[in-house]
Scaffold this active site. Structure first.
Site, PDB file in Angstrom:
ATOM      1  N   LYS A 186      13.247  11.465   7.322  1.00 42.79           N
ATOM      2  CA  LYS A 186      14.336  12.045   6.568  1.00 42.79           C
ATOM      3  C   LYS A 186      14.119  13.541   6.416  1.00 42.79           C
ATOM      4  CE  LYS A 186      12.715  13.280   3.208  1.00 42.79           C
ATOM      5  NZ  LYS A 186      11.631  14.284   2.936  1.00 42.79           N
TER       6      LYS A 186
ATOM      7  N   ARG B  44       8.828  23.243   4.748  1.00 43.89           N
ATOM      8  CA  ARG B  44       9.964  23.062   3.834  1.00 43.89           C
ATOM      9  C   ARG B  44      10.594  24.382   3.409  1.00 43.89           C
ATOM     10  NH1 ARG B  44       6.529  19.352   3.840  1.00 43.89           N
ATOM     11  NH2 ARG B  44       6.957  17.156   3.466  1.00 43.89           N
TER      12      ARG B  44
ATOM     13  N   ASP C 210      14.830  18.322   1.614  1.00 42.40           N
ATOM     14  CA  ASP C 210      13.593  17.553   1.438  1.00 42.40           C
ATOM     15  C   ASP C 210      13.706  16.541   0.299  1.00 42.40           C
ATOM     16  OD1 ASP C 210      10.747  17.215   2.216  1.00 42.40           O
ATOM     17  OD2 ASP C 210      10.439  17.771   0.143  1.00 42.40           O
TER      18      ASP C 210
ATOM     19  N   HIS D 118      14.160  17.298  14.385  1.00 43.44           N
ATOM     20  CA  HIS D 118      14.458  15.851  14.407  1.00 43.44           C
ATOM     21  C   HIS D 118      15.508  15.509  15.473  1.00 43.44           C
ATOM     22  CE1 HIS D 118      13.088  14.961   9.966  1.00 43.44           C
ATOM     23  NE2 HIS D 118      12.120  15.418  10.739  1.00 43.44           N
TER      24      HIS D 118
ATOM     25  N   LEU E 140       8.478  15.001  12.654  1.00 40.59           N
ATOM     26  CA  LEU E 140       8.400  16.450  12.898  1.00 40.59           C
ATOM     27  C   LEU E 140       9.205  17.202  11.839  1.00 40.59           C
ATOM     28  CD1 LEU E 140       9.043  16.270  16.762  1.00 40.59           C
ATOM     29  CD2 LEU E 140       6.837  16.316  15.555  1.00 40.59           C
TER      30      LEU E 140
HETATM   31  N1  LIG Z   1       8.703   9.619   4.408  1.00 42.10           N
HETATM   32  C1  LIG Z   1       7.867  10.350   3.712  1.00 42.10           C
HETATM   33  O1  LIG Z   1       7.241   9.907   2.765  1.00 42.10           O
HETATM   34  C2  LIG Z   1       7.655  11.748   4.117  1.00 42.10           C
HETATM   35  C3  LIG Z   1       8.472  12.336   5.013  1.00 42.10           C
HETATM   36  N2  LIG Z   1       8.261  13.606   5.436  1.00 42.10           N
HETATM   37  C4  LIG Z   1       9.141  14.168   6.458  1.00 42.10           C
HETATM   38  O2  LIG Z   1       8.365  14.282   7.650  1.00 42.10           O
HETATM   39  C5  LIG Z   1       8.688  15.457   8.361  1.00 42.10           C
HETATM   40  C6  LIG Z   1       7.416  16.259   8.604  1.00 42.10           C
HETATM   41  O3  LIG Z   1       6.930  16.724   7.370  1.00 42.10           O
HETATM   42  P1  LIG Z   1       5.363  17.078   7.168  1.00 42.10           P
HETATM   43  O4  LIG Z   1       4.581  15.949   7.678  1.00 42.10           O
HETATM   44  O5  LIG Z   1       5.156  17.548   5.819  1.00 42.10           O
HETATM   45  O6  LIG Z   1       5.251  18.306   8.163  1.00 42.10           O
HETATM   46  P2  LIG Z   1       3.987  18.961   8.901  1.00 42.10           P
HETATM   47  O7  LIG Z   1       4.024  20.427   8.606  1.00 42.10           O
HETATM   48  O8  LIG Z   1       2.746  18.222   8.567  1.00 42.10           O
HETATM   49  O9  LIG Z   1       4.388  18.774  10.409  1.00 42.10           O
HETATM   50  C7  LIG Z   1       4.429  17.537  11.041  1.00 42.10           C
HETATM   51  C8  LIG Z   1       4.180  17.720  12.516  1.00 42.10           C
HETATM   52  O10 LIG Z   1       5.213  18.499  13.090  1.00 42.10           O
HETATM   53  C9  LIG Z   1       4.732  19.027  14.319  1.00 42.10           C
HETATM   54  N3  LIG Z   1       5.407  20.271  14.676  1.00 42.10           N
HETATM   55  C10 LIG Z   1       6.125  20.428  15.795  1.00 42.10           C
HETATM   56  N4  LIG Z   1       6.649  21.657  15.859  1.00 42.10           N
HETATM   57  C11 LIG Z   1       6.255  22.292  14.754  1.00 42.10           C
HETATM   58  C12 LIG Z   1       6.466  23.599  14.266  1.00 42.10           C
HETATM   59  N5  LIG Z   1       7.211  24.480  14.926  1.00 42.10           N
HETATM   60  N6  LIG Z   1       5.913  23.908  13.100  1.00 42.10           N
HETATM   61  C13 LIG Z   1       5.164  23.029  12.418  1.00 42.10           C
HETATM   62  N7  LIG Z   1       4.947  21.755  12.833  1.00 42.10           N
HETATM   63  C14 LIG Z   1       5.468  21.410  14.007  1.00 42.10           C
HETATM   64  C15 LIG Z   1       3.227  19.125  14.169  1.00 42.10           C
HETATM   65  O11 LIG Z   1       2.784  18.257  15.163  1.00 42.10           O
HETATM   66  P3  LIG Z   1       1.635  18.550  16.225  1.00 42.10           P
HETATM   67  O12 LIG Z   1       0.669  17.504  15.844  1.00 42.10           O
HETATM   68  O13 LIG Z   1       2.313  18.360  17.502  1.00 42.10           O
HETATM   69  O14 LIG Z   1       1.111  19.931  16.028  1.00 42.10           O
HETATM   70  C16 LIG Z   1       2.919  18.499  12.839  1.00 42.10           C
HETATM   71  O15 LIG Z   1       1.834  17.603  12.892  1.00 42.10           O
HETATM   72  C17 LIG Z   1       9.729  16.172   7.528  1.00 42.10           C
HETATM   73  O16 LIG Z   1      10.987  15.917   8.062  1.00 42.10           O
HETATM   74  C18 LIG Z   1       9.601  15.561   6.134  1.00 42.10           C
HETATM   75  O17 LIG Z   1      10.830  15.544   5.451  1.00 42.10           O
HETATM   76  C19 LIG Z   1       7.189  14.301   4.977  1.00 42.10           C
HETATM   77  C20 LIG Z   1       6.330  13.777   4.051  1.00 42.10           C
HETATM   78  C21 LIG Z   1       6.533  12.468   3.513  1.00 42.10           C
HETATM   79  O1  LIG Z   2       9.446  12.632   1.965  1.00 42.27           O
HETATM   80  C1  LIG Z   2       8.840  13.204   1.120  1.00 42.27           C
HETATM   81  O2  LIG Z   2       8.291  12.464   0.126  1.00 42.27           O
HETATM   82  C2  LIG Z   2       7.340  12.968  -0.723  1.00 42.27           C
HETATM   83  C3  LIG Z   2       7.473  14.434  -0.970  1.00 42.27           C
HETATM   84  O3  LIG Z   2       6.262  14.905  -1.496  1.00 42.27           O
HETATM   85  C4  LIG Z   2       7.809  15.236   0.242  1.00 42.27           C
HETATM   86  O4  LIG Z   2       8.240  16.530  -0.107  1.00 42.27           O
HETATM   87  C5  LIG Z   2       8.842  14.650   1.076  1.00 42.27           C
HETATM   88  O5  LIG Z   2       8.940  15.285   2.305  1.00 42.27           O
END
Ligand SMILES: NC(=O)C1=CN([C@@H]2O[C@H](COP(=O)(O)OP(=O)(O)OC[C@H]3O[C@@H](n4cnc5c(N)ncnc54)[C@H](OP(=O)(O)O)[C@@H]3O)[C@@H](O)[C@H]2O)C=CC1
Ligand SMILES: O=C1OC[C@@H](O)[C@H](O)[C@H]1O
Length: 428
Positions: A124, A211, A223, A106, A101
């Site tokens: 993270k 973000r 991020d 988190h 999320l």
């Molecule tokens: N490890 C990695 O490679 C990555 C890690 N991340 C991390 O993952 C987390 C999510 O990032 P990302 O996937 O880009 O985010 P998204 O904008 O895609 O949101 C992820 C989920 O959060 C839920 N959600 C719950 N409350 C809210 C709200 N108020 N506003 C928006 N979304 C909400 C939604 O779930 P619902 O389905 O319930 O609507 C949505 O599907 C971050 O902490 C990011 O740092 C992100 C990308 C890559």
């Molecule tokens: O975790 C991540 O990894 C890839 C990036 O593109 C993104 O910003 C980040 O949330």
């Protein structure tokens, strides 16, 4: 995060692995995972690797909208879906929860999952700030549950390779607890500098992305920056402090950083005086994401590209100099220079595969230890919980310090951010 140097058969196989194609037969016991959020990140960080990790199984997904959750579950072959996160946490047939999320949520949902008796793998950055990280980890330890920040990059053999070259502490012992171990510098000899960059092109995330939202604990330091700070700590160990930081603010925001850079320094321990720098950006001008590590020591330079997504191609370039007295063929010619270039793929699996493998292994160890009561197993289980706690707290502590050094305030959990009225710059 740059394109592979050579598109070969191995690369095609690695991409197939990333996509979770050709999984393994499941063996018992399996860790049954539920996912909070029907998101894209959950697809590649959890669903695809779970198809290849024998002990992991994604059994449920929850979204705020039940129809979306149902459609997502159908698309990905997930047996159960829920229209609220609470409902998923109440499912007794779930052992562990993946929290994918927005940052500001988190802490809240990791706490809720722990209270429901689930182990947690949380994206993270672990929480909004270090205070929240401590609260959450106290809860995890009091419940005897694994609670890990999902720094997938660190689990890949590429990082093991870099750590071996630099004589870095093994995973777990660099976790930020007092007296934790430090890198010797390895092939580079005494370390002189460490520079880490994670730069995301501006086309990737629009202005409404999570973000850039203050209420969701956004920011570049949160991020991309948390990767930089974590990589610096993982490679060097010890407890650096933030010396300086500078933010470039997101459009129309007084709180959210679109880019952050800064320096760290070690004030004690065997690397006293060592400096590290980091650059994190969500508005990089280049066409592709960049993630690099550069370490310089008295005997050379180590460069690594694409450390966050090594499965798509990475390069490790090591240039070392040996003093003339140490080489038989360099008499009188000063220093001999040698350069090697490597690509590290391990078994060809993705960072997320390695992350999930270690997570489910540790969940099984912790579950078994509490059942069996064997003293060695209990010690191992307690070490797992302590390492995860120390690592995630140290991580968030550095992120907080970066914000303070940049003249900003550490992020707030969404529930707290919501109670603060935005300041209108026009009436200041
Ligand atoms: N490890 C990695 O490679 C990555 C890690 N991340 C991390 O993952 C987390 C999510 O990032 P990302 O996937 O880009 O985010 P998204 O904008 O895609 O949101 C992820 C989920 O959060 C839920 N959600 C719950 N409350 C809210 C709200 N108020 N506003 C928006 N979304 C909400 C939604 O779930 P619902 O389905 O319930 O609507 C949505 O599907 C971050 O902490 C990011 O740092 C992100 C990308 C890559
Ligand atoms: O975790 C991540 O990894 C890839 C990036 O593109 C993104 O910003 C980040 O949330």
């Amino acid at each position: 995060m740059s394109p592979p140097a050579l598109l070969d058969i191995g690369q095609l196989q690695r991409v197939a692995n990333f996509l979770g194609i050709g999984g393994n037969p499941k063996s018992q016991p399996t860790v049954r995972v539920g996912m909070l959020g029907a998101s894209q990140v959950a697809t590649y960080a959890m669903i695809w690797p779970a198809r290849r990790v024998p002990q992991a199984e994604v059994v449920a997904v929850a979204a705020r909208d039940g129809n979306r959750a149902r459609d997502y579950a159908k698309e990905h072959g997930i047996p159960r879906s829920y229209g609220s996160y609470e409902a998923l946490l109440a499912d007794p047939d779930i052992d562990a929860v993946y929290v994918g999320l927005p940052n500001g949520l988190h802490g809240q949902w990791t706490r809720a999952a722990l209270k429901a008796g689930k182990h947690v793998l949380c994206e993270k950055p672990f929480t909004a700030n270090a205070e929240e990280a401590r609260e959450v980890q106290d809860l995890a330890r009091s419940r005897g549950l694994v609670c890990r920040e999902a720094f997938h990059y660190r689990e890949h053999p590429l990082m093991e390779h870099l750590r071996a070259l630099l004589g870095s502490p093994a995973l777990g012992v660099s976790s930020g607890s007092p007296g934790c171990q430090e890198a010797s510098g390895g092939v580079l000899g005494r370390l002189r500098s460490v520079d880490v960059a994670v730069l995301i092109p501006k086309w990737v995330f629009g202005g409404t992305n999570i973000r850039f939202q203050e209420s969701l604990a956004g920011g570049a330091a949160m991020d991309a920056g948390c990767y930089c700070l974590h990589a610096i700590r993982s490679l060097v160990g010890g407890q650096p402090v933030v010396e300086s930081a500078a933010a470039v603010m997101a459009a129309k925001s007084q709180v959210v950083d679109a880019a952050m850079s800064g320096t760290l320094q070690w004030l004690e321990g065997s690397n006293t005086g060592l400096r590290a720098s980091f650059r994190a950006s969500l508005q990089h001008d280049g066409p592709l994401p960049v993630s690099t590590i550069d370490v310089r020591g008295e005997r050379g330079h180590l460069h690594c590209s694409n450390f966050i997504m090594p499965v798509f191609g990475n390069v490790v370039r090591l240039t070392t100099t040996a003093a003339a007295s140490e080489t038989s063929n360099a008499k009188g010619s000063g220093n001999a220079v040698s350069t090697s270039v490597n690509r590290v793929y391990g078994s060809g699996e993705s960072t997320y595969y390695y992350q999930l493998s270690r997570f489910v292994r540790d969940v099984c160890r912790v579950k078994d230890a509490s059942k069996d009561g064997d003293e060695g197993a209990l010690v191992m289980a307690s070490t797992i919980l302590l390492d995860d706690a120390a690592d995630s707290i140290a991580s968030m502590h550095l992120v907080d310090e970066v914000y303070v050094a940049a003249g900003l305030t550490p992020r707030l959990p969404s529930a707290k951010a919501a109670t603060i009225q935005p300041v209108d710059p026009a009436i200041q």
